[in-house]
Design a protein around this motif. Sequence first.
Motif, short mmCIF file in Angstrom:
data_model
loop_
_atom_site.label_atom_id
_atom_site.label_comp_id
_atom_site.label_asym_id
_atom_site.label_seq_id
_atom_site.Cartn_x
_atom_site.Cartn_y
_atom_site.Cartn_z
N GLU A 78 -2.77 13.49 -3.51
CA GLU A 78 -4.15 13.06 -3.27
C GLU A 78 -4.81 12.57 -4.56
N ASN A 79 -4.47 13.23 -5.67
CA ASN A 79 -5.01 12.79 -6.96
C ASN A 79 -4.54 11.38 -7.27
N VAL A 80 -3.26 11.13 -7.00
CA VAL A 80 -2.70 9.79 -7.30
C VAL A 80 -3.34 8.76 -6.37
N ALA A 81 -3.46 9.12 -5.09
CA ALA A 81 -4.00 8.17 -4.09
C ALA A 81 -5.49 7.91 -4.29
N LEU A 82 -6.16 8.81 -5.02
CA LEU A 82 -7.61 8.68 -5.23
C LEU A 82 -7.98 7.35 -5.88
N SER A 83 -7.10 6.88 -6.79
CA SER A 83 -7.36 5.60 -7.47
C SER A 83 -7.49 4.47 -6.45
N ALA A 84 -6.60 4.49 -5.45
CA ALA A 84 -6.63 3.43 -4.43
C ALA A 84 -7.87 3.58 -3.56
N GLU A 85 -8.24 4.83 -3.28
CA GLU A 85 -9.43 5.08 -2.45
C GLU A 85 -10.67 4.54 -3.15
N ILE A 86 -10.76 4.83 -4.45
CA ILE A 86 -11.93 4.36 -5.21
C ILE A 86 -11.93 2.83 -5.30
N ALA A 87 -10.74 2.25 -5.49
CA ALA A 87 -10.64 0.79 -5.59
C ALA A 87 -10.96 0.13 -4.26
N GLY A 88 -10.89 0.93 -3.18
CA GLY A 88 -11.18 0.40 -1.85
C GLY A 88 -10.16 -0.64 -1.44
N THR A 89 -8.90 -0.37 -1.75
CA THR A 89 -7.85 -1.33 -1.39
C THR A 89 -7.73 -1.43 0.13
N SER A 90 -7.33 -2.60 0.57
CA SER A 90 -7.31 -2.85 2.02
C SER A 90 -6.24 -2.03 2.74
N ALA A 91 -5.22 -1.58 1.98
CA ALA A 91 -4.17 -0.79 2.62
C ALA A 91 -4.75 0.51 3.17
N GLY A 92 -4.20 0.95 4.27
CA GLY A 92 -4.71 2.17 4.92
C GLY A 92 -4.39 3.41 4.11
N LYS A 93 -4.94 4.54 4.59
CA LYS A 93 -4.73 5.81 3.89
C LYS A 93 -3.26 6.20 3.85
N SER A 94 -2.57 5.95 4.97
CA SER A 94 -1.17 6.36 5.04
C SER A 94 -0.34 5.53 4.06
N VAL A 95 -0.70 4.23 3.91
CA VAL A 95 0.04 3.37 2.96
C VAL A 95 -0.19 3.87 1.53
N SER A 96 -1.45 4.23 1.23
CA SER A 96 -1.78 4.75 -0.10
C SER A 96 -1.03 6.05 -0.37
N ALA A 97 -1.01 6.92 0.65
CA ALA A 97 -0.33 8.21 0.48
C ALA A 97 1.16 7.99 0.25
N GLU A 98 1.71 6.99 0.95
CA GLU A 98 3.14 6.69 0.81
C GLU A 98 3.44 6.19 -0.61
N ARG A 99 2.55 5.28 -1.09
CA ARG A 99 2.76 4.74 -2.45
C ARG A 99 2.58 5.85 -3.49
N ALA A 100 1.60 6.71 -3.26
CA ALA A 100 1.38 7.82 -4.20
C ALA A 100 2.62 8.70 -4.26
N GLN A 101 3.20 8.95 -3.09
CA GLN A 101 4.41 9.78 -3.04
C GLN A 101 5.56 9.08 -3.79
N ASP A 102 5.71 7.77 -3.56
CA ASP A 102 6.78 7.02 -4.25
C ASP A 102 6.62 7.11 -5.77
N LEU A 103 5.36 6.99 -6.21
CA LEU A 103 5.11 7.05 -7.67
C LEU A 103 5.43 8.43 -8.22
N LEU A 104 5.09 9.46 -7.45
CA LEU A 104 5.39 10.83 -7.91
C LEU A 104 6.89 11.06 -7.96
N VAL A 105 7.59 10.47 -6.98
CA VAL A 105 9.06 10.57 -6.99
C VAL A 105 9.60 9.86 -8.23
N ARG A 106 9.00 8.70 -8.52
CA ARG A 106 9.45 7.91 -9.67
C ARG A 106 9.26 8.68 -10.98
#
Lengths: 395, 224
Positions: B102-130
């Motif tokens: 959620e901390n990682v996804a927060l950046s996308a939430e603040i930026a108001g990116t058009s991608a949905g919450k699930s897409v942000s959560a998925e990308r956040a997870q990928d980054l944490l895996v990375r």
Amino acid sequence: MFGLIARSIIHRPVRNGALILAFAFIAASLFSGHYLLAGASDCVKSEIAKLGADIIVVPQDYTADSEAVLLRGEPSTFFFNNSVVPQIINVSGVEQVEPQIFIATLTASCCSLPVQLIAIDPTQDFTITPWLEANQLKPLGQDEIIVGNKIVAGVGSNLTFYGHTFRVVGKLDPTGTGLDTSIFLRTADAYTMADESKENAIKPLVLSRGVVSAVLVRVNDAAEVTNVSYRIVDRVPGTRVLTSSALVSTVSDQLAGITQILDLSALVATLISLPLIALISLMVVNERRREIGVLRALGATRTMIFRLIIWESVIIAAIGGILGIASSWIVLMLFQSYIAEVTRIPLSMPVVSSLVSISAITFIVTVAVGGIAALYPAVRSALMEPYEAIRSGEL
Amino acid sequence: MIEARGLVKSYHDGEREVRPLDGVDFICEKGEFILIVGRSGSGKTTFLNVLGGLTRPTTGSVHIVGKDILALSDAESSALRSRTIGFVFQFPGLLSTLSARENVALSAEIAGTSAGKSVSAERAQDLLVRVGLREKVDSPPSHLSGGELKRTAIARALMNSPSLILADEPTADLDVDTEQEVMELFREINCEGTTIIMVTHNIDLASYASRVVRMEKGKLVPVG
């Protein structure tokens, strides 16, 4: 953003719990005062409607007793000459009249219980007869009575007054007013009871022919109730009129003290709470300086930070408001009879529209207090320079 | 990519005037990995925060991708921070009420990116895996070690695919092995084309950078 706010509220349970309680107290005080006022007012209006009358004409010197009978069911006996009846009929705008006789029973062995007896003439009645018809009951017969909802006597049981025994043939729906502790009987039976009381009762009932206690008046559709009231008082000497609005005003006066105390306590609670809530919000904001700084670094605008702080306070206030309204509503419903007894006012649950508007106003005021309290901390947070916030705060 | 001219930052500490930045000129090209070294109090953190628009200089100008960041409105500079710049602070700067993801996804939430919450959560997870935190995606910050917190902060900085990362002492308080892991991660990010400007007092990290500059008494001087 709301997820962040929700987590933040949950994360500080003690402090936010205390804030919620403060808002709940403000809401409960505001809601209770206006609930009582609306409950009493709606109750009186409903009683007048149930009586089917627009105006009740009573003897001039017994206005207070009449109000006591109608509002609180306090037994009372008073009369004026029935010569007023034809005079009232002749007043322009009057469509129909119904004379009633009020008799207080005794706290003695000749009477089953001390209540208000209301004698009606079934040929002129427009109070009880429509109710009997609506409930598919026969018109009142000899020695038959209809009892108010709070009278502890079931249909088919017997009750004795002044040594005369009556049979209960119906029970009225609850009204929250004096009707609940009143008993309706025929005028003819009231005279018989009075005649027999000389031998059967400890204290005889003196009831002369040719007297009435109140005259219920229906006004025709084209006439104004207020104008007809003025004309009756003007043309029929020795009378006073009671109308729905006059009775509501009497009840409001009686309630004024209580509602003022409750409104005052809401005001005091608000005045005390407002700076305290603002101070707590400011403390929270100070503790969260680094968090605010990080959010700004991540791209949160000043407006976002402002909204974050305001929304958090508004949500806490809303939770408190809902809790305050719900809890005071439950308490007022549970103790409605007790409150009515102590305050000596007729009381029922306000009608849905009153309830909705009282709840909505209370909720809006409580939420507004929350918003106002958070205004200064929100502005301060929004204007904070991100670097300073990050440097001086803790996470 | 970045051009700073005549940066001065001064304030008064009682009677004394303090100048953390005293006429700094700086240029950073796209794709560079610049290490700014210097002693504590030399003004390097202040400089980094001026570059990131987190504080305003007393005088001077800063242009990032051609935009004069000091002339931008609050909304414009916030948008620049959320979309173009990723910050990694000396402290992890994670919100204790949120999980690592959620901390990682927060950046996308603040930026108001058009991608949905699930897409942000998925990308956040990928980054944490990375960044090597596959097992910790749902852990709150209190359950993460110092190195894991730093790596989560790096993942957060990468969330909106910024072209520039500003990192302030990201390896402070880390043991040698963890420090190396974090620096490898930065090198990898830089190799993918992201410009990195890192502030540190540790000159031993110079080998990871394409250029090293030193901050001394509010001025930048080239190193060796």
